[in-house]
Scaffold this motif. Sequence first.
Motif, PDB file in Angstrom:
ATOM      1  N   UNK A 277       3.690 -42.590  -3.146  1.00 57.04           N
ATOM      2  CA  UNK A 277       4.706 -42.585  -4.196  1.00 57.04           C
ATOM      3  C   UNK A 277       4.583 -43.806  -5.101  1.00 57.04           C
ATOM      4  N   UNK A 278       4.120 -44.901  -4.552  1.00 54.19           N
ATOM      5  CA  UNK A 278       3.952 -46.132  -5.352  1.00 54.19           C
ATOM      6  C   UNK A 278       2.756 -46.018  -6.293  1.00 54.19           C
ATOM      7  N   UNK A 279       1.785 -45.200  -5.950  1.00 52.51           N
ATOM      8  CA  UNK A 279       0.555 -45.071  -6.767  1.00 52.51           C
ATOM      9  C   UNK A 279       0.698 -44.022  -7.788  1.00 52.51           C
TER      10      UNK A 279
ATOM     11  N   UNK B  91       6.491 -42.783  11.713  1.00 55.82           N
ATOM     12  CA  UNK B  91       6.477 -43.987  10.877  1.00 55.82           C
ATOM     13  C   UNK B  91       5.200 -44.067  10.054  1.00 55.82           C
ATOM     14  N   UNK B  92       4.087 -43.620  10.622  1.00 58.69           N
ATOM     15  CA  UNK B  92       2.824 -43.622   9.898  1.00 58.69           C
ATOM     16  C   UNK B  92       2.885 -42.670   8.714  1.00 58.69           C
ATOM     17  N   UNK B  93       3.406 -41.480   8.929  1.00 59.85           N
ATOM     18  CA  UNK B  93       3.544 -40.493   7.854  1.00 59.85           C
ATOM     19  C   UNK B  93       4.466 -41.037   6.769  1.00 59.85           C
ATOM     20  N   UNK B  94       5.587 -41.629   7.169  1.00 62.01           N
ATOM     21  CA  UNK B  94       6.534 -42.181   6.198  1.00 62.01           C
ATOM     22  C   UNK B  94       5.884 -43.290   5.377  1.00 62.01           C
TER      23      UNK B  94
ATOM     24  N   UNK C 259       3.457 -41.711   2.875  1.00 54.87           N
ATOM     25  CA  UNK C 259       4.171 -41.091   1.765  1.00 54.87           C
ATOM     26  C   UNK C 259       4.732 -42.129   0.817  1.00 54.87           C
ATOM     27  N   UNK C 260       5.198 -43.218   1.352  1.00 57.10           N
ATOM     28  CA  UNK C 260       5.718 -44.304   0.524  1.00 57.10           C
ATOM     29  C   UNK C 260       4.623 -44.920  -0.332  1.00 57.10           C
TER      30      UNK C 260
END
Length: 53
Positions: A51-53, A41-44, A47-48
């Motif tokens: 992706x927003x930046x 969950x931390x990795x996800x 990554x999220x």
Amino acid sequence: MNPKTLQSIMGHSEISITLDAYTHLSFSDARKDFKKCVNAMTVEKMQSEEAEN
């Protein structure tokens, strides 16, 4: 072994029979699996955020 494979080999009609007979959970196993979930969950999340930046 995959539990469904073992179910077939043993001839159990329900997966719950196989799981009840051949799986046992220790606190140590549960803790390791919980840590894997937290790490995933931390990795996800990271990554999220990337992706927003």
